[in-house]
Scaffold this motif. Structure first.
Motif, PDB file in Angstrom:
ATOM      1  N   PHE A 108       0.823  -1.203   0.000  1.00  0.00           N
ATOM      2  CA  PHE A 108       0.000   0.000   0.000  1.00  0.00           C
ATOM      3  C   PHE A 108       0.863   1.262   0.000  1.00  0.00           C
ATOM      4  CE2 PHE A 108      -3.348  -2.795   0.381  1.00  0.00           C
ATOM      5  CZ  PHE A 108      -4.568  -2.167   0.575  1.00  0.00           C
ATOM      6  N   PRO A 109       0.381   2.351  -0.604  1.00  0.00           N
ATOM      7  CA  PRO A 109       1.147   3.607  -0.634  1.00  0.00           C
ATOM      8  C   PRO A 109       1.523   4.067   0.767  1.00  0.00           C
ATOM      9  CG  PRO A 109      -0.734   3.732  -2.132  1.00  0.00           C
ATOM     10  CD  PRO A 109      -0.894   2.458  -1.354  1.00  0.00           C
ATOM     11  N   GLY A 110       2.784   4.467   0.921  1.00  0.00           N
ATOM     12  CA  GLY A 110       3.270   4.966   2.197  1.00  0.00           C
ATOM     13  C   GLY A 110       3.781   3.905   3.144  1.00  0.00           C
ATOM     14  N   ALA A 111       3.584   2.633   2.821  1.00  0.00           N
ATOM     15  CA  ALA A 111       3.990   1.563   3.732  1.00  0.00           C
ATOM     16  C   ALA A 111       5.495   1.545   3.939  1.00  0.00           C
ATOM     17  CB  ALA A 111       3.506   0.215   3.205  1.00  0.00           C
ATOM     18  N   VAL A 112       6.257   1.683   2.881  1.00  0.00           N
ATOM     19  CA  VAL A 112       7.718   1.602   2.986  1.00  0.00           C
ATOM     20  C   VAL A 112       8.242   2.711   3.899  1.00  0.00           C
ATOM     21  CG1 VAL A 112       9.886   1.776   1.721  1.00  0.00           C
ATOM     22  CG2 VAL A 112       7.974   0.475   0.746  1.00  0.00           C
ATOM     23  N   GLU A 113       7.731   3.898   3.720  1.00  0.00           N
ATOM     24  CA  GLU A 113       8.180   5.021   4.538  1.00  0.00           C
ATOM     25  C   GLU A 113       7.813   4.812   6.007  1.00  0.00           C
ATOM     26  OE1 GLU A 113       7.866   6.139   0.352  1.00  0.00           O
ATOM     27  OE2 GLU A 113       6.438   5.203   1.748  1.00  0.00           O
ATOM     28  N   THR A 114       6.605   4.319   6.247  1.00  0.00           N
ATOM     29  CA  THR A 114       6.177   4.094   7.632  1.00  0.00           C
ATOM     30  C   THR A 114       6.994   3.007   8.305  1.00  0.00           C
ATOM     31  OG1 THR A 114       3.917   4.797   7.100  1.00  0.00           O
ATOM     32  CG2 THR A 114       4.220   3.467   9.089  1.00  0.00           C
ATOM     33  N   VAL A 115       7.196   1.895   7.607  1.00  0.00           N
ATOM     34  CA  VAL A 115       7.973   0.795   8.171  1.00  0.00           C
ATOM     35  C   VAL A 115       9.414   1.233   8.431  1.00  0.00           C
ATOM     36  CG1 VAL A 115       8.936  -1.486   7.671  1.00  0.00           C
ATOM     37  CG2 VAL A 115       6.518  -1.037   7.262  1.00  0.00           C
ATOM     38  N   GLY A 116       9.989   1.977   7.492  1.00  0.00           N
ATOM     39  CA  GLY A 116      11.358   2.454   7.685  1.00  0.00           C
ATOM     40  C   GLY A 116      11.471   3.377   8.879  1.00  0.00           C
ATOM     41  N   ALA A 117      10.517   4.297   9.016  1.00  0.00           N
ATOM     42  CA  ALA A 117      10.546   5.230  10.144  1.00  0.00           C
ATOM     43  C   ALA A 117      10.388   4.489  11.466  1.00  0.00           C
ATOM     44  CB  ALA A 117       9.432   6.265   9.981  1.00  0.00           C
ATOM     45  N   PHE A 118       9.501   3.495  11.491  1.00  0.00           N
ATOM     46  CA  PHE A 118       9.314   2.732  12.721  1.00  0.00           C
ATOM     47  C   PHE A 118      10.562   1.915  13.052  1.00  0.00           C
ATOM     48  CE2 PHE A 118       8.194  -1.174  14.929  1.00  0.00           C
ATOM     49  CZ  PHE A 118       7.618  -0.639  16.073  1.00  0.00           C
ATOM     50  N   ALA A 119      11.179   1.310  12.052  1.00  0.00           N
ATOM     51  CA  ALA A 119      12.377   0.511  12.297  1.00  0.00           C
ATOM     52  C   ALA A 119      13.499   1.370  12.877  1.00  0.00           C
ATOM     53  CB  ALA A 119      12.830  -0.173  11.012  1.00  0.00           C
ATOM     54  N   ARG A 120      13.647   2.574  12.358  1.00  0.00           N
ATOM     55  CA  ARG A 120      14.676   3.474  12.895  1.00  0.00           C
ATOM     56  C   ARG A 120      14.332   3.906  14.312  1.00  0.00           C
ATOM     57  NH1 ARG A 120      14.136   5.116   7.536  1.00  0.00           N
ATOM     58  NH2 ARG A 120      12.764   6.855   8.080  1.00  0.00           N
ATOM     59  N   ARG A 121      13.052   4.144  14.577  1.00  0.00           N
ATOM     60  CA  ARG A 121      12.624   4.495  15.931  1.00  0.00           C
ATOM     61  C   ARG A 121      12.921   3.335  16.892  1.00  0.00           C
ATOM     62  NH1 ARG A 121       8.107   7.721  17.748  1.00  0.00           N
ATOM     63  NH2 ARG A 121       8.190   8.713  15.701  1.00  0.00           N
ATOM     64  N   ALA A 122      12.652   2.133  16.441  1.00  0.00           N
ATOM     65  CA  ALA A 122      12.912   0.959  17.276  1.00  0.00           C
ATOM     66  C   ALA A 122      14.404   0.821  17.564  1.00  0.00           C
ATOM     67  CB  ALA A 122      12.379  -0.296  16.597  1.00  0.00           C
TER      68      ALA A 122
END
Length: 309
Positions: A108-122
């Protein structure tokens, strides 16, 4: 297709490995550390998608092993929402490992950006190990894999074929109960993977050493068409389950009439163009045993009563 949606495959997907069980060349390896967050005892693991097909099974296994499974959902005691990054820090507090199952789907649109941001936050929160549920055949999921691998902490990718459990726990259940699978797949084949195998692989990657930087591409042991799958379901249930080939346009109209995104119909191209029509050894590499067969899944599901009519 993904864990918590009514979608088909449980992931977005990534382009297939160049050979059985190999890692796509675009996934960076520099961050493939393999620290052991369980070295000092029980883990707290954030399980996103913790009520879905694989997340529920992952949480059950973690609990049985003596770890704490923190369910990542909007209704959990510590709420987690992919679309609200203000919920992320509390959900990550004290967590040693994370099972990443993105909702609604990596395609889905925006998924890659969201997952990447969350992974960096983690990674910034001190999480030592990320295990991403991914899939086969879609560029967006391959990009999400790369984003997780580049986040700066340990990672493993669990890249899956279509789930056998889609016939009993979500998208195809009503069709099986009605006795007819009308789908835009023709005679194309897919190596359906059992969600029990996916959960087993995810849990060892979350809790044991030796899986850092690995891409485990998981399939079942056989290629089956949807007509073959219908025959296996018929044998398991003792009643006829028919397969009928329809066009993508016809199927899109059915989805939209049911209030579902018509775009889900396009995800069948991961079957019909043959990109995933091969087997891999990911289950054996991760667990040292063969993958479960679709017939075994069908017998177990039938015994549970889910297809009783």
């Amino acid at each position: 297709m993904n864990e918590n949606s009514t979608s088909i495959q449980q992931t977005g997907t990534a382009s297939p490995a160049t050979a059985a069980g190999t890692t796509a060349a675009t996934v960076p390896t520099g961050a493939a550390t393999d620290t052991d967050p369980a070295a000092t005892g029980a883990l707290t693991v954030l399980v996103t998608g913790g009520t879905g097909k694989t997340g529920r099974r992952v949480a059950e296994r973690l609990t049985a092993l003596g770890h704490t499974a923190r369910i990542g959902s909007r209704t959990a005691p510590v709420p987690f929402d992919w679309s609200d990054d203000t919920t992320w820090d509390a959900a990550l507090d004290g967590v040693g490992a994370v099972y990443l199952a993105f909702h609604p789907d990596l395609a889905f649109p925006g998924a890659v950006e969201t997952v990447g941001a969350f992974a960096r936050r983690a990674a910034g929160a001190g999480v030592a190990r990320l295990v991403l549920l991914s899939g086969r055949g879609e560029e967006a999921a391959q990009a999400a894999e790369a984003a997780v691998a580049g986040a700066g902490t340990g990672w493993t990718v669990v890249r899956c074929a279509w789930f056998a459990q889609n016939f009993s726990e979500s998208f195809f259940l009503e069709s099986v109960l009605a006795g007819e699978l009308a789908l835009p797949t023709g005679g194309a084949v897919e190596p359906f993977v059992d969600a029990e195998d996916i959960a087993d692989v995810a849990v060892v990657a979350l809790t044991e050493e030796g899986h850092g930087g690995e891409v485990y591409e998981l399939t079942g042991p056989r290629l089956l068409s949807f007509a073959d799958a219908a025959a296996e379901l018929s044998a398991a249930t003792g009643r006829e389950i028919r397969f009928e080939a329809v066009t993508v346009e016809e199927y899109r109209a059915v989805l939209e009439a049911a209030g579902l995104p018509g775009g889900f119909a396009e995800l069948f191209t991961t079957i019909t163009d043959g990109r995933n029509a091969h087997l891999t050894d990911g289950v054996r590499r991760a667990l040292g045993r063969p993958a479960r067969d679709f017939a075994e899944y069908a017998r177990a599901a039938a015994a549970s009563g889910v297809w009783n009519v």
